[in-house]
Design a protein around this motif. Structure first.
Motif, PDB file in Angstrom:
ATOM      1  N   ARG A  57      -6.627  11.480  -2.102  1.00 21.33           N
ATOM      2  CA  ARG A  57      -5.383  11.131  -2.776  1.00 21.33           C
ATOM      3  C   ARG A  57      -5.432  11.678  -4.198  1.00 21.33           C
ATOM      4  O   ARG A  57      -6.451  11.619  -4.859  1.00 21.33           O
ATOM      5  N   THR A  58      -4.316  12.211  -4.643  1.00 20.80           N
ATOM      6  CA  THR A  58      -4.172  12.604  -6.039  1.00 20.80           C
ATOM      7  C   THR A  58      -3.158  11.662  -6.664  1.00 20.80           C
ATOM      8  O   THR A  58      -2.212  11.229  -6.013  1.00 20.80           O
ATOM      9  N   GLY A  59      -3.374  11.337  -7.899  1.00 22.33           N
ATOM     10  CA  GLY A  59      -2.472  10.428  -8.587  1.00 22.33           C
ATOM     11  C   GLY A  59      -3.121   9.069  -8.767  1.00 22.33           C
ATOM     12  O   GLY A  59      -4.076   8.714  -8.092  1.00 22.33           O
ATOM     13  N   CYS A  60      -2.601   8.332  -9.710  1.00 21.81           N
ATOM     14  CA  CYS A  60      -3.193   7.045 -10.084  1.00 21.81           C
ATOM     15  C   CYS A  60      -3.080   6.005  -8.975  1.00 21.81           C
ATOM     16  O   CYS A  60      -2.111   5.986  -8.225  1.00 21.81           O
ATOM     17  N   ALA A  61      -4.096   5.176  -8.903  1.00 18.92           N
ATOM     18  CA  ALA A  61      -4.121   4.047  -7.974  1.00 18.92           C
ATOM     19  C   ALA A  61      -4.962   2.954  -8.615  1.00 18.92           C
ATOM     20  O   ALA A  61      -5.911   3.238  -9.343  1.00 18.92           O
ATOM     21  N   SER A  62      -4.620   1.733  -8.341  1.00 17.98           N
ATOM     22  CA  SER A  62      -5.412   0.624  -8.870  1.00 17.98           C
ATOM     23  C   SER A  62      -6.585   0.337  -7.933  1.00 17.98           C
ATOM     24  O   SER A  62      -6.577   0.739  -6.765  1.00 17.98           O
ATOM     25  N   ARG A  63      -7.565  -0.370  -8.434  1.00 19.84           N
ATOM     26  CA  ARG A  63      -8.700  -0.780  -7.615  1.00 19.84           C
ATOM     27  C   ARG A  63      -8.213  -1.590  -6.413  1.00 19.84           C
ATOM     28  O   ARG A  63      -8.651  -1.388  -5.288  1.00 19.84           O
ATOM     29  N   GLY A  64      -7.266  -2.491  -6.660  1.00 16.39           N
ATOM     30  CA  GLY A  64      -6.723  -3.312  -5.575  1.00 16.39           C
ATOM     31  C   GLY A  64      -6.058  -2.488  -4.498  1.00 16.39           C
ATOM     32  O   GLY A  64      -6.192  -2.780  -3.306  1.00 16.39           O
ATOM     33  N   GLU A  65      -5.326  -1.446  -4.889  1.00 18.36           N
ATOM     34  CA  GLU A  65      -4.682  -0.573  -3.899  1.00 18.36           C
ATOM     35  C   GLU A  65      -5.710   0.161  -3.054  1.00 18.36           C
ATOM     36  O   GLU A  65      -5.549   0.285  -1.832  1.00 18.36           O
ATOM     37  N   VAL A  66      -6.762   0.638  -3.694  1.00 25.60           N
ATOM     38  CA  VAL A  66      -7.820   1.348  -2.966  1.00 25.60           C
ATOM     39  C   VAL A  66      -8.521   0.394  -2.002  1.00 25.60           C
ATOM     40  O   VAL A  66      -8.714   0.711  -0.817  1.00 25.60           O
ATOM     41  N   GLU A  67      -8.889  -0.792  -2.479  1.00 17.77           N
ATOM     42  CA  GLU A  67      -9.561  -1.761  -1.611  1.00 17.77           C
ATOM     43  C   GLU A  67      -8.657  -2.175  -0.456  1.00 17.77           C
ATOM     44  O   GLU A  67      -9.123  -2.305   0.686  1.00 17.77           O
ATOM     45  N   ASN A  68      -7.381  -2.358  -0.717  1.00 20.31           N
ATOM     46  CA  ASN A  68      -6.433  -2.733   0.335  1.00 20.31           C
ATOM     47  C   ASN A  68      -6.342  -1.644   1.403  1.00 20.31           C
ATOM     48  O   ASN A  68      -6.366  -1.934   2.603  1.00 20.31           O
ATOM     49  N   MET A  69      -6.250  -0.383   0.971  1.00 17.85           N
ATOM     50  CA  MET A  69      -6.161   0.719   1.925  1.00 17.85           C
ATOM     51  C   MET A  69      -7.410   0.794   2.792  1.00 17.85           C
ATOM     52  O   MET A  69      -7.331   0.920   4.018  1.00 17.85           O
ATOM     53  N   LEU A  70      -8.583   0.689   2.156  1.00  9.79           N
ATOM     54  CA  LEU A  70      -9.830   0.759   2.920  1.00  9.79           C
ATOM     55  C   LEU A  70      -9.967  -0.420   3.881  1.00  9.79           C
ATOM     56  O   LEU A  70     -10.418  -0.247   5.024  1.00  9.79           O
ATOM     57  N   GLN A  71      -9.571  -1.612   3.457  1.00 10.85           N
ATOM     58  CA  GLN A  71      -9.609  -2.781   4.349  1.00 10.85           C
ATOM     59  C   GLN A  71      -8.698  -2.570   5.553  1.00 10.85           C
ATOM     60  O   GLN A  71      -9.065  -2.884   6.688  1.00 10.85           O
ATOM     61  N   ARG A  72      -7.513  -2.063   5.311  1.00 13.35           N
ATOM     62  CA  ARG A  72      -6.566  -1.822   6.418  1.00 13.35           C
ATOM     63  C   ARG A  72      -7.088  -0.768   7.391  1.00 13.35           C
ATOM     64  O   ARG A  72      -6.965  -0.911   8.599  1.00 13.35           O
ATOM     65  N   LEU A  73      -7.659   0.301   6.847  1.00 12.00           N
ATOM     66  CA  LEU A  73      -8.212   1.344   7.716  1.00 12.00           C
ATOM     67  C   LEU A  73      -9.342   0.801   8.577  1.00 12.00           C
ATOM     68  O   LEU A  73      -9.379   1.024   9.788  1.00 12.00           O
ATOM     69  N   HIS A  74     -10.270   0.079   7.955  1.00 14.69           N
ATOM     70  CA  HIS A  74     -11.404  -0.448   8.712  1.00 14.69           C
ATOM     71  C   HIS A  74     -10.973  -1.575   9.647  1.00 14.69           C
ATOM     72  O   HIS A  74     -11.598  -1.776  10.691  1.00 14.69           O
ATOM     73  N   GLY A  75      -9.915  -2.277   9.315  1.00 12.89           N
ATOM     74  CA  GLY A  75      -9.387  -3.302  10.216  1.00 12.89           C
ATOM     75  C   GLY A  75      -8.739  -2.697  11.438  1.00 12.89           C
ATOM     76  O   GLY A  75      -8.881  -3.190  12.550  1.00 12.89           O
ATOM     77  N   ARG A  76      -8.019  -1.612  11.244  1.00 17.25           N
ATOM     78  CA  ARG A  76      -7.322  -0.966  12.365  1.00 17.25           C
ATOM     79  C   ARG A  76      -8.260  -0.090  13.190  1.00 17.25           C
ATOM     80  O   ARG A  76      -8.078   0.067  14.395  1.00 17.25           O
TER      81      ARG A  76
END
Length: 100
Positions: free
Chosen positions: A43-62
């Motif tokens: 990903r390019t562009g700003c993201a918060s720590r919470g957004e990154v953790e949320n994305m990784l949690q969703r990926l590993h959950g699915r």
């Protein structure tokens, strides 16, 4: 919006076309992830720590057992992302729209 579209008075045509396009992309993504040994998300562009953790949690959950790494290239301090497993941050101003 394609030529001849009227998004103000008839958005349904545009929405149907978008639904078909994104459903196809989603199916291809799902197939690729389920058949990959490893995956790297960039990903390019700003993201918060919470957004990154949320994305990784969703990926590993699915996709349980997914071996994935995540590379974020953004003009923000790297220390915000320290300690997130499988995540690398590069502090760099990078805008793909301004590459040419």
């Amino acid at each position: 919006v394609d030529d001849g579209d009227d998004p103000v008075n008839n958005f349904r045509v545009i929405a149907a076309r978008m639904a078909k396009r994104y459903a196809g992309r989603s199916e291809r993504f799902d197939f690729a992830i389920k058949h990959a040994d490893r995956a790297m998300f960039i990903r390019t562009g700003c993201a918060s720590r919470g957004e990154v953790e949320n994305m990784l949690q969703r990926l590993h959950g699915r996709y349980p057992g997914l071996k994935a790494t995540f590379l974020l290239i953004s003009d923000q301090p790297s220390h915000e992302f320290q300690g997130i497993p499988g995540m690398t941050h590069i502090c760099e101003a990078f805008d793909p729209d301004r590459m040419y």
